[in-house]
Design an enzyme around this catalytic site. Structure first.
Site, mmCIF file in Angstrom:
data_model
loop_
_atom_site.group_PDB
_atom_site.id
_atom_site.type_symbol
_atom_site.label_atom_id
_atom_site.label_comp_id
_atom_site.label_asym_id
_atom_site.label_seq_id
_atom_site.Cartn_x
_atom_site.Cartn_y
_atom_site.Cartn_z
ATOM 1 N NE ARG A 118 -3.716 0.007 2.391
ATOM 2 C CZ ARG A 118 -4.952 0.153 1.909
ATOM 3 N NH1 ARG A 118 -5.374 1.345 1.508
ATOM 4 N NH2 ARG A 118 -5.762 -0.874 1.844
ATOM 5 C CE1 TYR A 131 -1.881 -8.613 -1.416
ATOM 6 C CE2 TYR A 131 -3.712 -9.630 -0.253
ATOM 7 C CZ TYR A 131 -2.931 -8.517 -0.527
ATOM 8 O OH TYR A 131 -3.194 -7.319 0.099
ATOM 9 C CG ASP A 165 -13.112 3.347 3.233
ATOM 10 O OD1 ASP A 165 -13.807 2.668 2.451
ATOM 11 O OD2 ASP A 165 -12.058 2.929 3.745
#
Length: 347
Positions: A103, A202, A263
């Protein structure tokens, strides 16, 4: 202080909006510096296509890996339930790749694409008004032609649109996140489904991102699971705990000179890997409807709410106890394939 477009929040949605929205944008970020956490994030084709349209395709390729498939497996023995290709076949179908990365690296790519000085760190918004006025911690006041609230689940901007009872509420689950060092991790997104909990793993550059979701403490939560899963969770050690929270739907995403996205507008649990993607889609849509916020909401709200509902349902389906419902779920998963993802990835 007067600003043309004030974007509150230098996360993925806010930085993408600063790149996409025409006009002079200033991003106000409460943190003193760009985010530095190394946890992973999945970017599906609907997100990478939007970022590529902003010229970021090569930069994303340099910081990411391309999982070849998503596999769903049984909790107790690792038996394969279903598999969806995410590699070359998905890229051909959707015109953009499915990527996994850290991220913080994604935030850095977005930040580096902006003009120097676009982001003002250490500027914490404590209130907003529909007339474009922002109040900052310390007493400073900002007046903007447009305020974009991209300040996440605990948005201060959202307060100008919400009613009492809008506080974020826990859903009773915690996501424990860690990145395990791995020179050559399996090139797939794997989800192990089990009663009351699940695990996702992942690849990311230099490691394997692991997310274990359960209702209680991590210690002992996966005892009795398939040995490789159990070992992986134990290897995560003191994983970072993130309580999963949601908020009720807003009556409107905009008022006057103020609009929210990501969000701040439509928080969703992280069960189908679409939270960041929807913030990116919001930013791209806002760029073409910035003079008509009603059109922006009309274009985006039905899709975001459908995906939020699917994310919520995923949290139930992932955690079914063994039995008839679980077997029916597994049959549906086994019968599904890449075309079943079209509604998500074709946007």
């Amino acid at each position: 202080m007067n600003i043309d477009v004030a974007i509150v929040g230098a996360g993925i949605g806010g930085l993408t909006a600063a790149l996409a929205v025409p006009g002079r944008c200033t991003v106000l970020e409460r943190a003193p510096a760009p985010a530095a956490d190394g946890f992973g994030i999945q970017l599906p084709p609907n997100a990478t296509r939007a970022l590529a349209a902003l010229g970021l395709g090569p930069a994303l390729a340099a910081i990411s890996v391309r999982p070849v498939a998503r596999e769903l497996r049984r909790w107790c023995d690792g038996a394969l339930i279903g598999r969806v290709p995410l590699g070359a076949e998905a890229e051909r179908r959707y015109g953009a790749p499915y990527l996994a990365m850290r991220r913080a690296d994604l935030v850095r790519v977005l930040f580096d694409a902006l003009a120097p000085g676009t982001v003002r760190f250490g500027a914490r918004c404590v209130g907003a008004a529909p007339d474009g006025t922002l109040r900052l911690a310390g007493g400073a006041v900002v007046r903007a032609g447009l305020v974009v609230g991209a300040d996440g689940l605990h948005s201060a901007v959202r307060g100008a649109l919400s009613s009492p009872g809008d506080a974020a509420r826990p859903i009773g689950l915690t996501a424990f996140r860690a990145v395990l060092p791995a020179a050559d991790p399996p090139p797939v997104v794997t989800v192990w489904l089990g009663p009351g909990r699940h695990v996702v793993a992942y690849p990311v550059p230099g490691g394997r991102n692991v997310v274990a979701v359960t209702a209680g403490p991590l210690d002992g939560a996966f005892d009795g699971w398939h040995a490789p899963v159990r070992d992986m969770v134990r290897a995560a050690g003191a994983a970072a705990a993130h309580e999963i929270r949601v908020r009720p739907a807003l009556p409107a995403w905009h008022r006057g000179r103020l609009v929210v996205l990501g969000d701040a507008a439509h928080p969703m649990p992280p069960f189908i890997a679409q939270g960041a993607a929807q913030a990116i889609e919001d930013a791209a849509a806002l760029a073409s409807t910035v003079d008509d916020l009603t059109a922006f909401e009309a274009a985006r709200r039905p899709r975001a709410e459908r995906i939020a509902a699917a994310s919520t349902a995923g949290g139930v389906e992932h955690h079914l106890p063994d039995g008839a419902d679980q077997r029916r779920r597994d049959q549906r998963i086994a019968a599904s394939g890449l075309p079943d993802q079209d509604w998500l990835y074709c946007r």
